[in-house]
Design an enzyme around this catalytic site. Structure first.
Site, PDB file in Angstrom:
ATOM      1  N   THR A 210       1.573  11.455 -28.548  1.00  0.00           N
ATOM      2  CA  THR A 210       2.630  12.461 -28.353  1.00  0.00           C
ATOM      3  C   THR A 210       3.025  12.928 -29.742  1.00  0.00           C
ATOM      4  O   THR A 210       2.689  12.264 -30.719  1.00  0.00           O
ATOM      5  CB  THR A 210       3.843  11.789 -27.655  1.00  0.00           C
ATOM      6  OG1 THR A 210       3.596  11.734 -26.255  1.00  0.00           O
ATOM      7  CG2 THR A 210       5.153  12.487 -27.871  1.00  0.00           C
ATOM      8  N   ARG A 238       2.758  13.435 -12.359  1.00  0.00           N
ATOM      9  CA  ARG A 238       3.549  12.429 -13.091  1.00  0.00           C
ATOM     10  C   ARG A 238       4.165  13.042 -14.352  1.00  0.00           C
ATOM     11  O   ARG A 238       3.530  13.769 -15.103  1.00  0.00           O
ATOM     12  CB  ARG A 238       2.626  11.264 -13.464  1.00  0.00           C
ATOM     13  CG  ARG A 238       3.283  10.172 -14.323  1.00  0.00           C
ATOM     14  CD  ARG A 238       3.006  10.369 -15.795  1.00  0.00           C
ATOM     15  NE  ARG A 238       3.476   9.252 -16.607  1.00  0.00           N
ATOM     16  CZ  ARG A 238       3.616   9.310 -17.929  1.00  0.00           C
ATOM     17  NH1 ARG A 238       3.341  10.423 -18.568  1.00  0.00           N
ATOM     18  NH2 ARG A 238       4.020   8.255 -18.605  1.00  0.00           N
ATOM     19  N   GLY A 240       6.404  11.860 -17.782  1.00  0.00           N
ATOM     20  CA  GLY A 240       6.841  10.677 -18.535  1.00  0.00           C
ATOM     21  C   GLY A 240       8.215  10.859 -19.148  1.00  0.00           C
ATOM     22  O   GLY A 240       9.035  11.650 -18.679  1.00  0.00           O
ATOM     23  N   ASP A 241       8.443  10.130 -20.227  1.00  0.00           N
ATOM     24  CA  ASP A 241       9.763  10.130 -20.867  1.00  0.00           C
ATOM     25  C   ASP A 241       9.987  11.332 -21.789  1.00  0.00           C
ATOM     26  O   ASP A 241      11.130  11.700 -22.054  1.00  0.00           O
ATOM     27  CB  ASP A 241       9.923   8.862 -21.710  1.00  0.00           C
ATOM     28  CG  ASP A 241       8.866   8.797 -22.812  1.00  0.00           C
ATOM     29  OD1 ASP A 241       7.672   9.004 -22.497  1.00  0.00           O
ATOM     30  OD2 ASP A 241       9.220   8.558 -23.983  1.00  0.00           O
ATOM     31  N   THR A 261       7.589   7.743 -28.537  1.00  0.00           N
ATOM     32  CA  THR A 261       6.212   7.865 -28.071  1.00  0.00           C
ATOM     33  C   THR A 261       5.770   6.521 -27.526  1.00  0.00           C
ATOM     34  O   THR A 261       6.096   5.486 -28.095  1.00  0.00           O
ATOM     35  CB  THR A 261       5.258   8.321 -29.190  1.00  0.00           C
ATOM     36  OG1 THR A 261       3.916   8.235 -28.708  1.00  0.00           O
ATOM     37  CG2 THR A 261       5.396   7.486 -30.454  1.00  0.00           C
ATOM     38  N   GLY A 262       5.076   6.545 -26.401  1.00  0.00           N
ATOM     39  CA  GLY A 262       4.634   5.278 -25.837  1.00  0.00           C
ATOM     40  C   GLY A 262       4.491   5.373 -24.334  1.00  0.00           C
ATOM     41  O   GLY A 262       4.432   6.474 -23.769  1.00  0.00           O
ATOM     42  N   GLY A 264       5.537   5.911 -21.168  1.00  0.00           N
ATOM     43  CA  GLY A 264       6.750   6.605 -20.774  1.00  0.00           C
ATOM     44  C   GLY A 264       7.603   5.940 -19.718  1.00  0.00           C
ATOM     45  O   GLY A 264       8.832   6.032 -19.762  1.00  0.00           O
TER      46      GLY A 264
HETATM   47  N1  ASP Z   1       5.451   8.971 -23.763  1.00  0.00           N
HETATM   48  C1  ASP Z   1       4.404   9.834 -23.318  1.00  0.00           C
HETATM   49  C2  ASP Z   1       4.331   9.756 -21.824  1.00  0.00           C
HETATM   50  O1  ASP Z   1       4.485   8.699 -21.270  1.00  0.00           O
HETATM   51  C3  ASP Z   1       3.093   9.513 -23.886  1.00  0.00           C
HETATM   52  C4  ASP Z   1       3.119   9.104 -25.321  1.00  0.00           C
HETATM   53  O2  ASP Z   1       4.114   9.149 -25.986  1.00  0.00           O
HETATM   54  O3  ASP Z   1       2.116   8.678 -25.829  1.00  0.00           O
HETATM   55  O4  ASP Z   1       4.056  10.748 -21.202  1.00  0.00           O
END
Ligand code: ASP
Length: 343
Positions: A210, A238, A240-241, A261-262, A264
């Site tokens: 991200t 879907r 995410g966060d 980032t991660g 989500g």
């Molecule tokens: N957080 C993002 C999601 O879950 C993906 C990411 O940050 O790598 O969509």
């Protein structure tokens, strides 16, 4: 004891107990000004995950370092010239969205259906204004659409076709969905699908990435933004966060700005971006302590992988992550750092 003195005693106890348990105004929790005030500051990330030096060619590494430095250059130039943190965040993120290297805009990952669905959010620390778009497939720079939702609509979060119509109405650049096709991301979708079919255990942090930016301008205003293609092979629209205010993005001039980032789903459940700000507001801890606690303690215990970039109102930077690496960097007057791996 007379009837009157007994009543007086009870009244005194009741009044005293009310005074001592009433909730103090959170504004009084703000930290004392103990840090040197930076003139401006900017911090970025390009995603966290299984990023190992042994899997990276020198050429690829240089491409990432250049893209991160180019992005910082754009934001830093704006801030140095007295521009707003909002312009710095938007234009810095745009440059990362336009790069095929990052999972946002041009480099977005593919859904299970072989499409690209993008999410982004934007927040202004001065007044807690915010905007976001989710599940869009034709907006070249979703971060610009997120900012427009904040500034030019009565809403905070628009999704899908409606968000695209709004963007079009605002003369934001619309592209054909094929613009987001990149061979590398397509091949990765095929690989993930094959591994899924073989019931191989795929660590979630291979699937994500991200981009994000937080900036502090010369007027002391913080802004934060996040933009993503989400997670490879995602299904059922879907989201995410990243476009969720308080989960993937948060900014409050009284505390800090955050972009996450991660994985989500964990960042949503733990309201990570707001949690970092709230720790600073309620406990008076530093941005470093708050970021480290939420990412490396709370999230680790929950098995949520990822990281965050955080910037407080003095220009102090924290970039905690609990994965192998995170593309990241920051710039302040006479100071710049860009890195990828866990050192
Ligand atoms: N957080 C993002 C999601 O879950 C993906 C990411 O940050 O790598 O969509």
């Amino acid at each position: 004891m007379s009837k009157y003195s007994f009543t007086f005693l009870i009244l005194t106890i009741v009044l005293f107990s009310q005074c001592s348990t009433s909730t103090p105004d959170p504004a009084t929790f703000n930290q004392p000004l103990t840090f040197e005030q930076a003139e401006y500051a900017i911090v970025i990330h390009g995603g966290a995950g299984t990023i190992l030096k042994k899997n990276m060619t020198d050429d690829k590494e240089q491409q990432y370092m250049k893209a991160l430095n180019d992005a910082l250059d754009i934001g830093e130039r704006i801030l140095k010239n007295g521009g707003s943190s909002m312009d710095a965040v938007e234009q810095t993120i745009q440059s990362m969205e336009n790069s095929p290297l990052f999972n946002a805009g041009k480099g977005a990952v593919f859904t299970n259906a072989g499409t690209n669905e993008l999410d982004a959010s934007f927040m202004e620390g001065k007044n807690l204004n915010a905007g976001a778009v989710g599940g869009v497939s034709t907006i070249k720079n979703p971060i610009t659409a997120a900012r427009a939702v904040m500034e030019k609509s009565d809403h905070v979060f628009l999704s899908g076709r409606g968000a695209e119509t709004f963007a079009q109405d605002q003369s934001i650049e619309i592209v054909d969905p094929t613009y987001f096709y990149t061979q590398r991301r397509w091949d990765f979708l095929q690989q993930i699908k094959a591994e899924d079919a073989n019931e191989q255990d795929i660590t979630p942090d291979k699937k994500h990435g991200t981009v994000g930016c937080v900036a502090l301008d010369k007027n002391g205003n913080l802004a934060a933004g996040t933009s993503t293609g989400g997670m490879t092979n995602k299904r059922w629209n879907r989201i995410g966060d990243s476009p969720i205010i308080g989960a993937g993005t948060y900014a409050n001039n009284a505390t800090c700005g955050v972009s996450c980032t991660g994985h989500g789903e964990y960042f949503i459940r733990y309201a990570v971006a707001h949690d970092i700000s709230a720790m600073m507001e309620y406990k008076g801890v530093t941005v470093e302590e708050a970021g480290d606690f939420v990412i490396n303690n709370k999230l680790v215990k929950a098995k949520g992988t990822g990281g965050a970039i955080c910037l407080d109102r003095y220009g102090n930077v924290a970039m905690p992550f609990n994965t192998e690496g995170m593309y990241r960097g920051y710039a302040k007057p006479n100071k710049r750092e860009v890195s990828i791996y866990k050192e």
